[in-house]
Design a protein around this motif. Structure first.
Motif, mmCIF file in Angstrom:
data_model
loop_
_atom_site.group_PDB
_atom_site.id
_atom_site.type_symbol
_atom_site.label_atom_id
_atom_site.label_comp_id
_atom_site.label_asym_id
_atom_site.label_seq_id
_atom_site.Cartn_x
_atom_site.Cartn_y
_atom_site.Cartn_z
ATOM 1 N N TRP A 1 47.143 33.021 -43.351
ATOM 2 C CA TRP A 1 48.605 32.622 -42.666
ATOM 3 C C TRP A 1 48.280 31.658 -41.339
ATOM 4 C CZ3 TRP A 1 51.764 32.522 -38.744
ATOM 5 C CH2 TRP A 1 52.916 31.875 -38.672
ATOM 6 N N LEU A 2 47.482 32.429 -40.400
ATOM 7 C CA LEU A 2 47.114 31.919 -39.034
ATOM 8 C C LEU A 2 46.311 30.689 -39.139
ATOM 9 C CD1 LEU A 2 46.671 35.233 -37.077
ATOM 10 C CD2 LEU A 2 48.564 33.644 -36.582
ATOM 11 N N SER A 3 45.203 30.880 -40.084
ATOM 12 C CA SER A 3 44.556 29.535 -40.406
ATOM 13 C C SER A 3 45.330 28.497 -40.619
ATOM 14 C CB SER A 3 43.283 29.971 -41.108
ATOM 15 O OG SER A 3 42.644 30.946 -40.656
ATOM 16 N N GLN A 4 46.347 28.537 -41.829
ATOM 17 C CA GLN A 4 47.093 27.482 -42.276
ATOM 18 C C GLN A 4 47.984 26.760 -41.063
ATOM 19 O OE1 GLN A 4 48.936 29.597 -45.427
ATOM 20 N NE2 GLN A 4 47.400 28.832 -46.922
ATOM 21 N N ARG A 5 48.481 27.765 -40.343
ATOM 22 C CA ARG A 5 49.483 27.270 -39.411
ATOM 23 C C ARG A 5 48.629 26.610 -38.161
ATOM 24 N NH1 ARG A 5 51.864 29.299 -42.825
ATOM 25 N NH2 ARG A 5 51.426 27.144 -43.402
#
Length: 417
Positions: free
Chosen positions: A42-46
């Motif tokens: 999730w963090l990588s996507q954001r």
């Protein structure tokens, strides 16, 4: 490059800095495989949506020396580190101690953080364990990242690498709901300011069904280029495609304008696959809205070894658009028009049927010819056979989603009852 790459941007505005990042997940439960690390994904996507290139993902257990090593290595090779985990009150929560060691600073008590932690326990009418005081300890030069939902505030810390360069660390709790809220409300805006892209960030999610990820990427073309502003990110979950538009400028109005123009261009390219907006918006929400607007209702008949449609529509709660459904092993002798009448529904959707999924999924990529019927309020019956394949884990929901897409198409072309 699309001519909408920078809609509304002022002339001669400097291009945003190209920042690099490392995402770190902390906890023995991650390194042991006991828990799936979805935080890093999730963090990588954001971060990608903010124009930050994620160079590394690292997972580390609950050993102080290992944590120190991981932070030192990350600080030397990227501009931004975002980590999750290790901010709880127990002895194996070591993120704050590791960061203090990396910058060679003592931990100091922050009354502001303590007041928030005590207020949460007070609101829950529970005594605060003395051990929770450790969550109000921060490396001396760091700043607090507020946590509106939990007792673990985050840490915002700058690490000096020498040669006039720094790495900024954002340490967040491992609880996904808390971590996501803190990132969206605080961290994302700090990163936007670092990049020079503006301190106002707006997101807009569009939902699509009816094609694969590679075909969607091909049709969108330069719209998903990494250097496009606003960014357009693509994710897929059980055959539903989400396009997330991220605008990052110096004003809310400019963000709104960029998102509107980007959405228009997307609809020009793949509009026939679009069914709505929102992170959690699904086709059954779209059908519910469509039927409510028409003052009509739906009933379901699902055959075979699953009934995802019934679960999805039941999750809507009380709505005049859904009358209920049946899940049976095989087609009953009762005429479909009679089943429709028993439910008092304007529309009956029948799926025949969901295949059994093998217990051993390895090597199995099943496909099914699925028959579907729709009975309309005027008694007219529509029939369709759809050949659907895919991985066993998504085959049943994919069948249900294909049925909903067909229903939306038939209803939209039909006069109101």
């Amino acid at each position: 490059m699309s001519n909408l790459a920078n809609p509304g941007s002022p002339p001669n505005k400097p291009a945003p800095l190209k920042l690099t990042a490392e995402v770190i997940s902390i906890g023995d439960e991650m390194t042991s495989g006991a828990r799936l690390d979805t935080n890093s994904q999730w963090l990588s996507q954001r971060l990608g949506e903010l124009g930050v290139e994620v160079r590394f993902q690292t997972t580390v257990g609950d050993m102080l020396r290992d944590n120190i090593d991981v932070f030192q290595i990350a600080a030397d090779r990227v501009d931004i580190v975002v980590c999750s985990g290790g901010l709880g009150p127990t002895q194996d929560d070591l993120t704050r101690e590791a960061l203090a060691e990396v910058v060679d600073e003592p931990l100091e008590f922050r009354q502001q953080a303590m007041d928030h932690i005590e207020s949460l326990f007070g609101a829950r009418k529970r005594p605060m364990p003395e051990r929770n005081r450790v969550q109000a300890m921060f490396p001396r030069s760091s700043h607090i990242i507020p946590n509106p939902q939990g007792t673990a505030p985050g840490i915002d810390l700058v690490i000096d690498r020498g040669h006039s360069t720094t790495c900024r660390v954002f340490a967040l709790p491992g609880v996904p709901a808390e971590m996501k809220l803190m990132f969206n409300e605080t961290v994302s805006h700090q990163i936007a300011e670092m990049s020079g892209g503006g301190n106002v960030i707006q997101h807009h999610v569009m939902k699509f069904f009816g094609t694969g990820e590679s075909d969607m990427e091909s049709r969108l073309g330069d719209m998903i280029a990494r250097d496009r502003q606003p960014r357009v990110g693509i994710t897929v979950s059980e055959a539903t495609i989400s396009l997330r538009i991220t605008a990052m400028t110096d004003s809310l109005q400019r963000c709104t304008e960029q998102i509107a123009s980007t959405k228009t261009e997307i609809l020009n390219r793949v509009g026939e696959l679009y069914f709505g907006d929102g992170e959690n918006y699904e086709q059954y929400h779209a059908i519910d809205s469509m039927l409510r607007a028409r003052d009509e209702s739906l009933a379901l008949l699902e055959l075979g070894y699953a009934a995802p449609l019934g679960d999805w529509f039941a999750s809507l709660g009380e709505t005049p658009a859904y009358r209920g459904g049946l899940s049976l092993a095989a087609m009953p002798d009762t005429p479909l028009t009679e089943i429709q009448s028993q439910f008092g529904a304007d529309w009956l959707l029948v799926v025949d049927g969901y295949p059994a999924i093998p217990g051993d999924l390895v090597g199995h990529v099943p496909a099914s010819d699925v028959r579907m019927w729709i009975v309309a309020a005027d008694g007219k019956t529509y029939e369709e056979t759809i050949h659907i394949g895919g991985h066993p884990e998504i085959l049943q929901p994919r069948i249900g989603k294909a049925a909903m897409a067909w229903l939306r198409s038939v209803v939209s072309r039909s006069p109101k009852a």
